[in-house]
Design an enzyme around this catalytic site. Structure first.
Site, PDB file in Angstrom:
ATOM      1  N   TYR A 201      -0.127  -8.017  13.069  1.00 35.62           N
ATOM      2  CA  TYR A 201       0.927  -7.015  13.203  1.00 35.62           C
ATOM      3  C   TYR A 201       2.143  -7.749  13.755  1.00 35.62           C
ATOM      4  O   TYR A 201       2.102  -8.232  14.888  1.00 35.62           O
ATOM      5  CB  TYR A 201       0.517  -5.900  14.167  1.00 35.62           C
ATOM      6  CG  TYR A 201      -0.539  -4.951  13.636  1.00 35.62           C
ATOM      7  CD1 TYR A 201      -1.893  -5.295  13.640  1.00 35.62           C
ATOM      8  CD2 TYR A 201      -0.183  -3.702  13.134  1.00 35.62           C
ATOM      9  CE1 TYR A 201      -2.855  -4.418  13.154  1.00 35.62           C
ATOM     10  CE2 TYR A 201      -1.142  -2.819  12.647  1.00 35.62           C
ATOM     11  CZ  TYR A 201      -2.471  -3.180  12.658  1.00 35.62           C
ATOM     12  OH  TYR A 201      -3.419  -2.301  12.182  1.00 35.62           O
ATOM     13  N   LYS A 296      -5.323   4.970  11.727  1.00 34.11           N
ATOM     14  CA  LYS A 296      -6.136   6.051  12.275  1.00 34.11           C
ATOM     15  C   LYS A 296      -6.422   7.220  11.332  1.00 34.11           C
ATOM     16  O   LYS A 296      -7.337   8.015  11.597  1.00 34.11           O
ATOM     17  CB  LYS A 296      -5.442   6.621  13.524  1.00 34.11           C
ATOM     18  CG  LYS A 296      -5.469   5.698  14.700  1.00 34.11           C
ATOM     19  CD  LYS A 296      -6.844   5.688  15.335  1.00 34.11           C
ATOM     20  CE  LYS A 296      -7.007   4.629  16.389  1.00 34.11           C
ATOM     21  NZ  LYS A 296      -7.919   3.557  16.053  1.00 34.11           N
TER      22      LYS A 296
HETATM   23  P1  RFL Z   1      -7.052  13.072   1.420  1.00 37.65           P
HETATM   24  O1  RFL Z   1      -7.625  11.713   1.329  1.00 37.65           O
HETATM   25  O2  RFL Z   1      -5.617  13.248   1.121  1.00 37.65           O
HETATM   26  O3  RFL Z   1      -7.914  13.996   0.459  1.00 37.65           O
HETATM   27  C1  RFL Z   1      -7.511  15.302   0.102  1.00 37.65           C
HETATM   28  C2  RFL Z   1      -8.106  15.629  -1.245  1.00 37.65           C
HETATM   29  O4  RFL Z   1      -7.776  16.983  -1.575  1.00 37.65           O
HETATM   30  C3  RFL Z   1      -7.357  17.057  -2.924  1.00 37.65           C
HETATM   31  N1  RFL Z   1      -6.503  18.244  -3.109  1.00 37.65           N
HETATM   32  C4  RFL Z   1      -6.929  19.379  -3.715  1.00 37.65           C
HETATM   33  N2  RFL Z   1      -8.099  19.706  -4.263  1.00 37.65           N
HETATM   34  C5  RFL Z   1      -8.197  20.954  -4.812  1.00 37.65           C
HETATM   35  N3  RFL Z   1      -7.178  21.841  -4.842  1.00 37.65           N
HETATM   36  C6  RFL Z   1      -5.980  21.544  -4.298  1.00 37.65           C
HETATM   37  N4  RFL Z   1      -4.991  22.420  -4.316  1.00 37.65           N
HETATM   38  C7  RFL Z   1      -5.816  20.267  -3.699  1.00 37.65           C
HETATM   39  N5  RFL Z   1      -4.790  19.637  -3.083  1.00 37.65           N
HETATM   40  C8  RFL Z   1      -5.231  18.427  -2.740  1.00 37.65           C
HETATM   41  C9  RFL Z   1      -6.642  15.742  -3.157  1.00 37.65           C
HETATM   42  O5  RFL Z   1      -6.599  15.418  -4.534  1.00 37.65           O
HETATM   43  C10 RFL Z   1      -7.508  14.774  -2.351  1.00 37.65           C
HETATM   44  O6  RFL Z   1      -8.545  14.187  -3.128  1.00 37.65           O
HETATM   45  O7  RFL Z   1      -7.291  13.729   2.866  1.00 37.65           O
HETATM   46  P2  RFL Z   1      -8.462  13.489   3.954  1.00 37.65           P
HETATM   47  O8  RFL Z   1      -9.810  13.653   3.339  1.00 37.65           O
HETATM   48  O9  RFL Z   1      -8.077  14.336   5.099  1.00 37.65           O
HETATM   49  O10 RFL Z   1      -8.356  11.956   4.347  1.00 37.65           O
HETATM   50  C11 RFL Z   1      -7.242  11.436   5.037  1.00 37.65           C
HETATM   51  C12 RFL Z   1      -7.007   9.961   4.671  1.00 37.65           C
HETATM   52  O11 RFL Z   1      -6.991   9.856   3.258  1.00 37.65           O
HETATM   53  C13 RFL Z   1      -5.714   9.394   5.258  1.00 37.65           C
HETATM   54  O12 RFL Z   1      -5.525   9.862   6.576  1.00 37.65           O
HETATM   55  C14 RFL Z   1      -5.716   7.845   5.298  1.00 37.65           C
HETATM   56  O13 RFL Z   1      -5.666   7.303   4.012  1.00 37.65           O
HETATM   57  C15 RFL Z   1      -4.552   7.331   6.123  1.00 37.65           C
HETATM   58  N6  RFL Z   1      -4.465   5.862   6.140  1.00 37.65           N
HETATM   59  C16 RFL Z   1      -5.274   5.100   6.954  1.00 37.65           C
HETATM   60  N7  RFL Z   1      -6.205   5.671   7.734  1.00 37.65           N
HETATM   61  C17 RFL Z   1      -7.062   4.893   8.479  1.00 37.65           C
HETATM   62  O14 RFL Z   1      -7.896   5.450   9.181  1.00 37.65           O
HETATM   63  N8  RFL Z   1      -7.028   3.513   8.459  1.00 37.65           N
HETATM   64  C18 RFL Z   1      -6.108   2.862   7.704  1.00 37.65           C
HETATM   65  O15 RFL Z   1      -6.136   1.620   7.671  1.00 37.65           O
HETATM   66  C19 RFL Z   1      -5.175   3.645   6.941  1.00 37.65           C
HETATM   67  N9  RFL Z   1      -4.271   3.039   6.172  1.00 37.65           N
HETATM   68  C20 RFL Z   1      -3.581   5.215   5.280  1.00 37.65           C
HETATM   69  C21 RFL Z   1      -3.510   3.790   5.330  1.00 37.65           C
HETATM   70  C22 RFL Z   1      -2.805   5.919   4.373  1.00 37.65           C
HETATM   71  C23 RFL Z   1      -1.972   5.252   3.538  1.00 37.65           C
HETATM   72  N10 RFL Z   1      -1.224   6.021   2.626  1.00 37.65           N
HETATM   73  C24 RFL Z   1      -1.093   5.716   1.278  1.00 37.65           C
HETATM   74  C25 RFL Z   1      -0.739   7.310   3.056  1.00 37.65           C
HETATM   75  C26 RFL Z   1      -2.676   3.103   4.499  1.00 37.65           C
HETATM   76  C27 RFL Z   1      -1.900   3.825   3.607  1.00 37.65           C
HETATM   77  C28 RFL Z   1      -1.031   3.008   2.731  1.00 37.65           C
HETATM   78  C1  PHB Z   2      -4.852  -1.679   5.411  1.00 37.35           C
HETATM   79  O1  PHB Z   2      -5.556  -2.702   5.311  1.00 37.35           O
HETATM   80  O2  PHB Z   2      -4.573  -0.968   4.428  1.00 37.35           O
HETATM   81  C2  PHB Z   2      -4.283  -1.302   6.738  1.00 37.35           C
HETATM   82  C3  PHB Z   2      -4.630  -2.045   7.853  1.00 37.35           C
HETATM   83  C4  PHB Z   2      -4.102  -1.685   9.093  1.00 37.35           C
HETATM   84  C5  PHB Z   2      -3.245  -0.611   9.189  1.00 37.35           C
HETATM   85  C6  PHB Z   2      -2.907   0.134   8.073  1.00 37.35           C
HETATM   86  C7  PHB Z   2      -3.427  -0.217   6.836  1.00 37.35           C
HETATM   87  O3  PHB Z   2      -2.712  -0.302  10.404  1.00 37.35           O
END
Ligand code: RFL
Ligand code: PHB
Length: 390
Positions: A201, A296
């Site tokens: 980081y 997170k």
């Molecule tokens: P999701 O994964 O968004 O899933 C929601 C699902 O609901 C569907 N949906 C519907 N289905 C039916 N009818 C509708 N009307 C609907 N509307 C939506 C969607 O298609 C989808 O499949 O929510 P969930 O399950 O709460 O999970 C949350 C996580 O996905 C999210 O918090 C993380 O990805 C965030 N995040 C990270 N979290 C970590 O813990 N560690 C990480 O390293 C981390 N890195 C990240 C991240 C998120 C990122 N982005 C792209 C926002 C890195 C990135 C780049």
């Molecule tokens: C990742 O590998 O996608 C990643 C790692 C650490 C973070 C966010 C995303 O804080």
């Protein structure tokens, strides 16, 4: 059609909830807007906390995770031209993080649910929920051209930030807290060997950068950019130059390669309170989002449904409603702690355009505090590795 718990959304929250309830003999139907292929190919999070990993192992989802997951015992904070290691394992009494992509977690969950005969409705259209204030809530949707009515005891709104469930709570009964940051992350996936054994980081005068990984041949990297940036407008060489300038350090070489995915990720902090209304329970990004700096979001989604599953199991097995009644307040305590941590990491590491020299020096002093004192490092390490699920 009828089920006990109708789940909207097949992300980490919805699928893990379905899995945990199945293991306790409670049937669910998961209604998902996207296709299975799209879900299994969407690149998002990568860092699993110890509690998430332990839960996956305990519930029969450990095989691929143990094979493909990369255990990291620490990470690096880099600022003012020098790197400082945060020894997670030593500072937390043995907790570590595992790098394992979110879509791999989803593949494991989908495979487990289908192998157990679980009912997952992908490509559902026009999902609506009704009757959450009464005893007989329903989910309506169109599936393979057919209008379907799903009668439920309870509905779990696990449909992410842009879903439909949260807005089923009357506006007068919910409060939404939103902070939008004046920057975004530019994220890439590249075919390259790892540049570093652990995540880096970096806080740099040009802005934040993060060196993460996925495997021996695929790397995940991010750098702070304008929220108005378009992924296509950045050429590959400019991306590598930007990254290299921000993460450079003595003896460090950034390993480059073919970039095969680019995206711009908005940064926001959001909480909806309460997380329950009548027979609707919100979990995961449907109720809250955090900027990705603390890694997170996925872990918090898993923590929510762990709590919700326990409350539902207690209701079905013992007729007790205590856990359901306490769900929102209990979940929100962790949510707000995680909001604070994610905001803190974000504000400590990013460049704020409007900040003057005083703010920059204060940021450096804060980084000095968390890398130069055991108390500071431990506060960071304990929160980064994650609070226990129980
Ligand atoms: P999701 O994964 O968004 O899933 C929601 C699902 O609901 C569907 N949906 C519907 N289905 C039916 N009818 C509708 N009307 C609907 N509307 C939506 C969607 O298609 C989808 O499949 O929510 P969930 O399950 O709460 O999970 C949350 C996580 O996905 C999210 O918090 C993380 O990805 C965030 N995040 C990270 N979290 C970590 O813990 N560690 C990480 O390293 C981390 N890195 C990240 C991240 C998120 C990122 N982005 C792209 C926002 C890195 C990135 C780049
Ligand atoms: C990742 O590998 O996608 C990643 C790692 C650490 C973070 C966010 C995303 O804080």
């Amino acid at each position: 059609m009828r089920t006990r718990v109708g789940i909207v959304g097949a992300g980490p929250a919805g699928l893990m909830l379905s899995h945990l309830l199945h293991l306790a003999g409670i049937d669910t139907v998961v209604v998902e807007r996207r296709s299975r292929a799209a879900i299994e190919a969407t690149i998002r999070a990568g860092v699993l906390e110890q509690g998430t990993v332990d839960l996956m192992r305990r519930t029969g989802l450990g095989a691929r995770l143990d094979h493909l997951g990369l255990v990291h015992r620490g990470f690096e904070l880099r600022f003012a031209g020098a790197g400082h290691r945060i020894d997670l394992e030593a500072l937390t009494g043995g907790r570590v993080i595992t790098v394992y992509a979110q879509h791999e977690v989803l593949k494991d969950l989908i495979a487990a649910r289908l192998a157990a005969g679980g009912d997952l409705r992908f490509e559902a259209e026009d999902t609506r929920i009704e009757g959450i204030e009464g005893d007989a809530p329903v989910i309506r949707f169109r599936h393979q051209g057919q209008e379907t009515v799903l009668d439920c005891d309870f509905i779990a709104g696990c449909d992410g930030f842009h879903g439909v469930c949260r807005s089923a709570i009357p506006e007068a009964s919910r409060t939404e807290h939103l902070r939008i940051y004046p920057f975004a992350w530019f994220g890439i996936l590249a075919e390259a060997p790892p540049s570093s054994e652990e995540l880096i980081y970096a806080s740099h005068p040009r802005g934040f950068a993060l060196v993460s990984t996925r495997s021996a041949t695929v790397q995940r990297l991010y750098f702070q950019c304008s929220p108005h940036e378009r992924a296509e407008s950045f050429g590959d060489q400019r991306i590598w130059d930007e990254l290299a300038s921000r993460v450079s350090g003595p003896g460090f070489t950034l390993r480059t390669g073919r970039i095969f995915q680019k995206s711009v990720i908005p940064m926001r902090s959001f909480v909806c309170e309460p997380m329950r209304h009548g027979r609707l329970f919100l979990a995961g990004d449907a109720a809250h989002t955090v900027p990705p700096t603390g890694a997170k979001g996925l872990n918090l989604a898993i923590a929510d449904v762990y709590l919700l599953a326990r409350a539902l199991i207690d209701y079905y097995e013992n007729g007790r409603t205590f856990g359901l009644d306490a769900y929102s307040a209990t979940a929100l305590r962790r949510v707000w702690r995680t909001q604070h941590f994610s905001w803190w990491m974000t504000s400590m590491l990013h460049r704020f355009e409007e900040a003057g020299e005083f703010d920059r020096r204060r940021q450096l002093a804060e980084l000095d505090l968390v890398t130069g004192t055991v108390a500071g490092a431990r506060l960071l390490a304990e929160n980064y590795a994650g609070l226990p699920l129980d």
